[in-house]
Scaffold this motif. Structure first.
Motif, PDB file in Angstrom:
ATOM      1  N   ILE A   1     -11.408 -29.676  31.494  1.00 33.26           N
ATOM      2  CA  ILE A   1     -10.144 -28.934  31.583  1.00 33.26           C
ATOM      3  C   ILE A   1      -9.060 -29.758  30.880  1.00 33.26           C
ATOM      4  N   GLY A   2      -8.507 -29.181  29.826  1.00 31.80           N
ATOM      5  CA  GLY A   2      -7.485 -29.887  29.031  1.00 31.80           C
ATOM      6  C   GLY A   2      -8.078 -30.313  27.687  1.00 31.80           C
TER       7      GLY A   2
ATOM      8  N   GLY B   1      -6.765 -31.744  24.979  1.00 29.85           N
ATOM      9  CA  GLY B   1      -5.723 -32.490  24.288  1.00 29.85           C
ATOM     10  C   GLY B   1      -6.250 -33.716  23.579  1.00 29.85           C
ATOM     11  N   TYR B   2      -5.384 -34.729  23.477  1.00 26.23           N
ATOM     12  CA  TYR B   2      -5.726 -35.949  22.739  1.00 26.23           C
ATOM     13  C   TYR B   2      -6.866 -36.714  23.403  1.00 26.23           C
ATOM     14  N   VAL B   3      -6.989 -36.598  24.736  1.00 25.83           N
ATOM     15  CA  VAL B   3      -8.077 -37.292  25.418  1.00 25.83           C
ATOM     16  C   VAL B   3      -9.315 -36.393  25.489  1.00 25.83           C
TER      17      VAL B   3
ATOM     18  N   ASP C   1      -8.639 -24.715  27.989  1.00 24.13           N
ATOM     19  CA  ASP C   1      -7.215 -25.040  28.027  1.00 24.13           C
ATOM     20  C   ASP C   1      -6.451 -23.738  28.251  1.00 24.13           C
ATOM     21  N   LEU C   2      -5.330 -23.831  28.952  1.00 26.50           N
ATOM     22  CA  LEU C   2      -4.480 -22.652  29.172  1.00 26.50           C
ATOM     23  C   LEU C   2      -3.751 -22.282  27.885  1.00 26.50           C
TER      24      LEU C   2
ATOM     25  N   ARG D   1      -3.672 -23.652  21.159  1.00 25.66           N
ATOM     26  CA  ARG D   1      -4.414 -24.897  20.947  1.00 25.66           C
ATOM     27  C   ARG D   1      -5.920 -24.610  20.823  1.00 25.66           C
TER      28      ARG D   1
ATOM     29  N   SER E   1      -8.805 -33.423  32.375  1.00 29.41           N
ATOM     30  CA  SER E   1      -8.186 -34.159  31.276  1.00 29.41           C
ATOM     31  C   SER E   1      -6.861 -33.521  30.908  1.00 29.41           C
ATOM     32  N   VAL E   2      -6.118 -33.174  31.928  1.00 31.59           N
ATOM     33  CA  VAL E   2      -4.833 -32.501  31.693  1.00 31.59           C
ATOM     34  C   VAL E   2      -3.717 -33.541  31.605  1.00 31.59           C
ATOM     35  N   ASN E   3      -2.556 -33.098  31.169  1.00 33.34           N
ATOM     36  CA  ASN E   3      -1.453 -34.043  31.009  1.00 33.34           C
ATOM     37  C   ASN E   3      -0.820 -34.398  32.359  1.00 33.34           C
TER      38      ASN E   3
ATOM     39  N   TYR F   1      -0.265 -30.641  37.455  1.00 38.75           N
ATOM     40  CA  TYR F   1      -1.367 -30.052  36.669  1.00 38.75           C
ATOM     41  C   TYR F   1      -2.726 -30.462  37.240  1.00 38.75           C
TER      42      TYR F   1
ATOM     43  N   CYS G   1      -5.569 -27.984  38.913  1.00 37.20           N
ATOM     44  CA  CYS G   1      -6.985 -28.003  38.506  1.00 37.20           C
ATOM     45  C   CYS G   1      -7.880 -28.104  39.732  1.00 37.20           C
TER      46      CYS G   1
ATOM     47  N   ARG H   1       4.537 -38.716  20.836  1.00 39.48           N
ATOM     48  CA  ARG H   1       5.069 -38.920  22.186  1.00 39.48           C
ATOM     49  C   ARG H   1       5.632 -40.337  22.342  1.00 39.48           C
TER      50      ARG H   1
HETATM   51  P1  ADP Z   1      -3.664 -36.044  26.855  1.00 39.27           P
HETATM   52  O1  ADP Z   1      -3.045 -36.996  25.867  1.00 39.27           O
HETATM   53  O2  ADP Z   1      -3.715 -36.632  28.242  1.00 39.27           O
HETATM   54  O3  ADP Z   1      -4.969 -35.493  26.410  1.00 39.27           O
HETATM   55  P2  ADP Z   1      -2.390 -33.503  26.156  1.00 39.27           P
HETATM   56  O4  ADP Z   1      -1.026 -33.011  26.521  1.00 39.27           O
HETATM   57  O5  ADP Z   1      -2.717 -33.739  24.725  1.00 39.27           O
HETATM   58  O6  ADP Z   1      -2.616 -34.833  27.036  1.00 39.27           O
HETATM   59  O7  ADP Z   1      -3.493 -32.495  26.715  1.00 39.27           O
HETATM   60  C1  ADP Z   1      -3.515 -31.966  27.982  1.00 39.27           C
HETATM   61  C2  ADP Z   1      -3.899 -30.488  27.891  1.00 39.27           C
HETATM   62  O8  ADP Z   1      -4.142 -29.998  29.218  1.00 39.27           O
HETATM   63  C3  ADP Z   1      -2.836 -29.566  27.292  1.00 39.27           C
HETATM   64  O9  ADP Z   1      -3.372 -28.917  26.145  1.00 39.27           O
HETATM   65  C4  ADP Z   1      -2.531 -28.551  28.426  1.00 39.27           C
HETATM   66  O10 ADP Z   1      -2.328 -27.233  27.936  1.00 39.27           O
HETATM   67  C5  ADP Z   1      -3.810 -28.613  29.249  1.00 39.27           C
HETATM   68  N1  ADP Z   1      -3.654 -28.180  30.643  1.00 39.27           N
HETATM   69  C6  ADP Z   1      -2.741 -28.586  31.550  1.00 39.27           C
HETATM   70  N2  ADP Z   1      -2.958 -27.988  32.744  1.00 39.27           N
HETATM   71  C7  ADP Z   1      -4.037 -27.196  32.608  1.00 39.27           C
HETATM   72  C8  ADP Z   1      -4.777 -26.318  33.488  1.00 39.27           C
HETATM   73  N3  ADP Z   1      -4.428 -26.173  34.779  1.00 39.27           N
HETATM   74  N4  ADP Z   1      -5.839 -25.663  32.989  1.00 39.27           N
HETATM   75  C9  ADP Z   1      -6.189 -25.818  31.689  1.00 39.27           C
HETATM   76  N5  ADP Z   1      -5.553 -26.632  30.820  1.00 39.27           N
HETATM   77  C10 ADP Z   1      -4.488 -27.306  31.259  1.00 39.27           C
END
Ligand code: ADP
Ligand code: UDX
Length: 461
Positions: free
Chosen positions: A11-12, A14-16, A37-38, A42, A92-94, A112, A116, A345
């Protein structure tokens, strides 16, 4: 509990989550990995046919995506479905710093993560292993566990902490050849299931298991120590400027002591990135929560030093340009928080730009990987002035030559390799005289720049 993992959900995206899951999918072809991801935009970018459109730039990432996508790596917005199907779920959400209420500006916002956990509890029809990947404060696993324990049907969940130590720009090589993998948990079976995944490419000696809380705290501590080294050498850089010492020479001399080591001793305009500041603020907040005032003050100093470095660089530009930059064109080369990433960031560039804009400078920005819309979004987010004013004062350019044309000064904010290859003679010829060059990354050679006629300043000498 089924511990033979065939389906993973993350879940998430992103960069991680993105790079980590790409490497797991690549190394474990028989496991189906779904990143959810929501953010539909993306996900669409991750699914884009044009690999240049991926939402994250990391050297080596697009090649892995090309090999694995639609085979055993999938990107989707159907979060419930992916959770339900998976035996192992990575969160892996922010976890941004809270900007409201108790702990504002210090504590991590865990909304967040909590959402999850609630979603996993609501959707699951079978027990699962839930892995914390996001950077989180110590004892977050307790929150996740208590939410999952209340899930209907008495399902068995195991929570593991598996912090990510990858650095942006080298994410893929860090994932393929990590210094260590850290797994914290209470269930030997769950720990083993995650170990089995990493062992496909990581030497078992490098896989360390601890209790949950040590694992969570180790992530914060690792980042705090790394950031502390940068602040330490930056503190020395200011002293070098006063004493005639050269910060690189000092760094080399101390780095040869094997107890100190040579890495992370590069003086700069200040550390940025999504982790360092946030994790130290977290550490400070936790220490204050336990009334550990000296511990909190000690770590807070790392951030104060970093803020000082950014403002002293900006102040130096203003002072050197005869105490006013009002209406003067200053080219800023680099906006990303370090080279080889499009992530901005907490980038030092944003704060230096804000300072110079407050002094009414005309900024001309160029970054090889950061889009104009992101640059405006970053500077607008600080809310120092209206977005119209930001657009009046700041322009974004497609190459360094255009950005520097007619400038009073050039400032280097990110250490992109391509800045070393610039034809600096042409840049100089198209600038106003005296042509000032402020090197916030110690990237260029002083003699060479002075021979071209620049008034050259670099941090730490
Ligand atoms: P990181 O650097 O920790 O990976 P990012 O901001 O790049 O952080 O990525 C985190 C991702 O998690 C974002 O794309 C965000 O849309 C997603 N996210 C946050 N909450 C949820 C959720 N409840 N369900 C799905 N995706 C989520
Ligand atoms: C960091 C940690 O390194 C990584 O292990 C963790 O998982 C996430 O946070 P990252 O933020 O991607 O990774 O980049 P890093 O290479 O650590 O650099 C952070 C900042 O410090 C950058 O702005 C960089 O320019 C700066 N830095 C780093 C210096 O100014 N000098 C140095 O010697 C090293």
């Amino acid at each position: 509990m089924k511990l033979n993992i065939k389906k993973i959900c993350c879940i998430g995206a992103g960069y991680v989550g993105g790079p980590t899951m790409a490497v797991i999918a690549d190394k474990c072809p028989e496991i189906q990995v779904t990143l959810v991801d929501l953010n539909a935009e993306r996900i669409a970018a991750w699914n884009s046919a044009d690999l240049g459109e991926l939402p994250i730039y990391e050297p080596g990432l697009s090649e892995i995506i090309e090999r694995t996508r639609h085979k055993n790596l999938f990107f989707s917005t159907q979060v419930d479905k992916a959770i339900e199907e998976a035996e192992m779920i990575f969160i892996s959400v922010n976890t941004p710093t809270k900007n409201y209420g108790v702990g504002k500006g210090m504590a991590a916002d865990l909304k967040y993560i909590e959402l999850c956990a609630r979603q996993i509890a609501r959707v699951s029809k079978s027990g699962k292993i839930v892995v914390e990947k996001s950077t989180i404060p110590v004892r977050t696993a307790a929150t996740i566990k208590s939410i999952l324990e209340d899930a209907e049907g008495g399902l068995e969940f195991h929570v593991l902490s598996n912090p990510e130590f990858l650095a942006e720009g080298s994410a893929i090589s860090d994932l393929i050849d990590p210094d260590r993998i850290l797994i914290g948990g209470e269930s030997d079976e769950a720990i083993q299931a995650l170990k089995d995944i990493y062992q496909r490419w990581v030497n078992p000696d490098k896989i360390l298991t601890t209790n949950l809380w040590s694992s969570e705290l180790s992530k914060l501590t690792a980042n705090a120590f790394l950031a502390q080294r940068v602040s330490s050498i930056n503190a020395i850089s200011e002293l070098c400027e006063k004493t005639g010492a050269n910060v690189d020479e000092v760094a080399t001399a101390i780095g040869m002591d094997s107890r100190i080591g040579s890495k992370f001793l590069k003086a700069s305009v200040g550390f940025g990135g999504s982790c360092f500041q946030k994790d130290i603020l977290n550490l400070v907040y936790i220490a204050r929560t336990y009334n550990l005032t000296e511990v909190a003050d000690y770590w807070e100093q790392v951030i104060l030093m970093n803020d000082h470095q950014k403002s002293r660089f900006a102040n130096h530009i203003v002072n050197t340009l005869f105490n006013t930059v009002n209406g003067k064109r200053i080219a800023m080369l680099g906006w990303a928080f370090k080279k080889d990433t499009n992530d901005t960031r907490e980038s030092a560039a944003i704060y230096v730009a804000d300072h110079l804009l407050t002094e009414m400078a005309q900024l001309a920005v160029y970054d090889p990987k950061v889009s104009a819309s992101k640059i405006y979004q970053d500077i607008d987010a600080i809310s120092t002035r209206s977005s119209e004013e930001n657009r009046d004062l700041l322009s974004v350019h497609l190459n360094p030559y255009e950005a520097c044309r007619g400038a009073h000064a050039v400032a280097i904010l990110t250490e992109w390799d391509e800045f070393k290859e610039i034809d600096w003679q042409t840049i100089k010829d198209n600038m106003l005289n005296p042509a000032f060059l402020f090197d916030g990354r110690r990237l260029l050679d002083r003699k060479e720049m002075e021979n071209l006629g620049f008034k050259y300043y670099t941090l730490g000498e």
